[in-house]
Enzyme design. Structure first.
Site, PDB file in Angstrom:
ATOM      1  N   GLY A 206      22.271  97.266  11.153  1.00  0.00           N
ATOM      2  CA  GLY A 206      22.121  95.808  11.237  1.00  0.00           C
ATOM      3  C   GLY A 206      23.257  95.228  12.083  1.00  0.00           C
ATOM      4  O   GLY A 206      23.035  94.451  13.019  1.00  0.00           O
ATOM      5  N   HIS A 207      24.488  95.638  11.756  1.00  0.00           N
ATOM      6  CA  HIS A 207      25.640  95.179  12.556  1.00  0.00           C
ATOM      7  C   HIS A 207      25.513  95.673  13.995  1.00  0.00           C
ATOM      8  O   HIS A 207      25.846  94.952  14.932  1.00  0.00           O
ATOM      9  CB  HIS A 207      26.953  95.730  11.982  1.00  0.00           C
TER      10      HIS A 207
ATOM     11  N   LYS B  18      19.417  88.376   7.813  1.00  0.00           N
ATOM     12  CA  LYS B  18      19.293  88.856   6.432  1.00  0.00           C
ATOM     13  C   LYS B  18      20.003  87.891   5.485  1.00  0.00           C
ATOM     14  O   LYS B  18      19.533  87.615   4.399  1.00  0.00           O
ATOM     15  CB  LYS B  18      19.865  90.253   6.271  1.00  0.00           C
ATOM     16  N   ASP B  19      21.145  87.355   5.950  1.00  0.00           N
ATOM     17  CA  ASP B  19      21.827  86.311   5.186  1.00  0.00           C
ATOM     18  C   ASP B  19      21.323  84.967   5.704  1.00  0.00           C
ATOM     19  O   ASP B  19      22.036  84.256   6.410  1.00  0.00           O
ATOM     20  CB  ASP B  19      23.339  86.434   5.361  1.00  0.00           C
TER      21      ASP B  19
ATOM     22  N   GLN C 187      23.382  81.885   4.813  1.00  0.00           N
ATOM     23  CA  GLN C 187      24.650  81.901   5.556  1.00  0.00           C
ATOM     24  C   GLN C 187      24.434  81.446   7.005  1.00  0.00           C
ATOM     25  O   GLN C 187      25.190  80.627   7.537  1.00  0.00           O
ATOM     26  CB  GLN C 187      25.234  83.313   5.531  1.00  0.00           C
TER      27      GLN C 187
ATOM     28  N   SER D  51      25.430  96.928   3.544  1.00  0.00           N
ATOM     29  CA  SER D  51      26.551  97.787   3.131  1.00  0.00           C
ATOM     30  C   SER D  51      26.465  98.055   1.633  1.00  0.00           C
ATOM     31  O   SER D  51      26.935  99.080   1.145  1.00  0.00           O
ATOM     32  CB  SER D  51      27.887  97.115   3.453  1.00  0.00           C
TER      33      SER D  51
HETATM   34  O1  PAF Z   1      28.141  88.289   6.485  1.00  0.00           O
HETATM   35  C1  PAF Z   1      29.301  88.722   6.343  1.00  0.00           C
HETATM   36  O2  PAF Z   1      29.578  89.905   6.457  1.00  0.00           O
HETATM   37  C2  PAF Z   1      30.411  87.744   5.967  1.00  0.00           C
HETATM   38  O3  PAF Z   1      29.941  86.749   5.115  1.00  0.00           O
HETATM   39  C3  PAF Z   1      31.127  87.127   7.191  1.00  0.00           C
HETATM   40  C4  PAF Z   1      30.178  86.275   8.004  1.00  0.00           C
HETATM   41  C5  PAF Z   1      31.706  88.236   8.044  1.00  0.00           C
HETATM   42  C6  PAF Z   1      32.274  86.234   6.720  1.00  0.00           C
HETATM   43  O4  PAF Z   1      33.221  86.943   6.006  1.00  0.00           O
END
Ligand code: PAF
Length: 285
Positions: free
Chosen positions: A36-37, A149-150, A153, A186
């Site tokens: 994903g990253h 996915k978030d 956020q 993760s």
């Molecule tokens: O999604 C994440 O891994 C975290 O919430 C982030 C955006 C790196 C902030 O710490």
């Protein structure tokens, strides 16, 4: 690729790039990087001349009974993945570099933070907004890349950037799934084989809800009921929430007459709290 741990080192490097007229992309992460990253980093390398990945397990976004201490970490493996993708700089600060003992400034938001994960994790989004604001100020990127996915956020970060006139573009990137459907996270590593299988109930319920919406169901309650029923077939699963919300305000809605996010959070065997979602817009049909 360089790995640095201080704000000054990042600033110096970015200043040099900007002097050459190069654009900078930021991928904020908490490390233990997965595909994903990797997809965010790849997109960043496609869209920006230079790419910075921050790896920082941000204590401010964890509540007292959450998994800050057990959150997985592996800098060597992360660095190898970043290098293979063509990342230029990893920013890996200690908590003391980010938060001095005198630290007392925060970015807070209401409305978008009130439901979904904000309800069960009351300090979470204050921590996320504050650290992302700091990272944006430190790196001064042209673009920053976040996963869908978030979903909450991502909506919050976009709102913050607009509300506070931050001078960067936020790029949302699609959810990356395992072959069997489980969204990459993760936190999947907390699960043993049996629990990992049980976790499939998340993506199965997401696909079920998505199909209902795509087939024309506009009653959010019916979608929520069907998804809930599906998750409840798995004895190891305990639902935190199953919700249909407005795609911009993250407020629950009853009728699907605008772009929505259907989001779920489910505990598996009380070991991992996993999230998943789908976006749907009636205009897409
Ligand atoms: O999604 C994440 O891994 C975290 O919430 C982030 C955006 C790196 C902030 O710490």
């Amino acid at each position: 690729m360089k790995i640095v741990s201080t704000v000054n080192e990042v600033r110096e490097q970015v200043k040099a790039w900007k002097k050459e007229g190069l654009s900078v992309g930021l991928v904020p992460t908490m490390g233990y990087l997965h595909e994903g990253h990797a997809s965010l980093m790849k997109k960043a390398t496609e869209q920006c001349d230079k790419v910075v990945v921050s790896i920082f397990v941000n204590p401010m976004q964890f509540g007292p009974n959450e998994d800050l201490d057990s959150y997985p970490r592996d800098l060597d493996k992360d660095a190898a993945l970043c290098e293979s993708i063509g990342v230029n700089l990893i920013f890996h600060p200690e908590a003391e570099e980010m938060y001095s003992p005198q630290f007392c400034s925060y970015v807070d938001m209401n409305v978008l933070t009130e439901d979904l994960c904000g309800k069960s994790r009351p300090v979470h989004f204050r921590g996320v907004c504050t650290v992302c604001n700091k990272l944006f100020n430190i790196v001064q990127p042209n673009k920053a890349f976040f996963g869908q996915k978030d979903a909450q956020q991502l909506a919050i970060i976009k709102r913050m950037v607009e509300d506070l006139n931050m001078d960067l573009e936020i790029v949302g990137c699609p959810i990356i799934r395992e072959e069997d459907g489980l969204a990459k996270s993760s936190r999947n590593t907390y699960l043993n084989e049996e629990e990992r299988k049980a976790a499939l109930v998340l993506s199965q319920s997401i696909f079920l809800g998505q199909k209902m919406a795509e087939d024309g169901e506009t009653d959010a309650k019916k979608i929520i009921a069907a998804m809930t029923e599906k998750i409840e077939t798995e004895p190891m699963a305990r639902i935190d929430y199953v919700k249909v919300v407005d795609g911009l305000t993250m407020q629950p809605i009853d009728v699907i007459d605008r772009p929505i996010v259907t989001a779920i959070a489910v505990y598996i065997n009380e070991k991992a709290r996993l999230i998943d979602n789908f976006h749907y817009s009636p205009e897409m049909q």
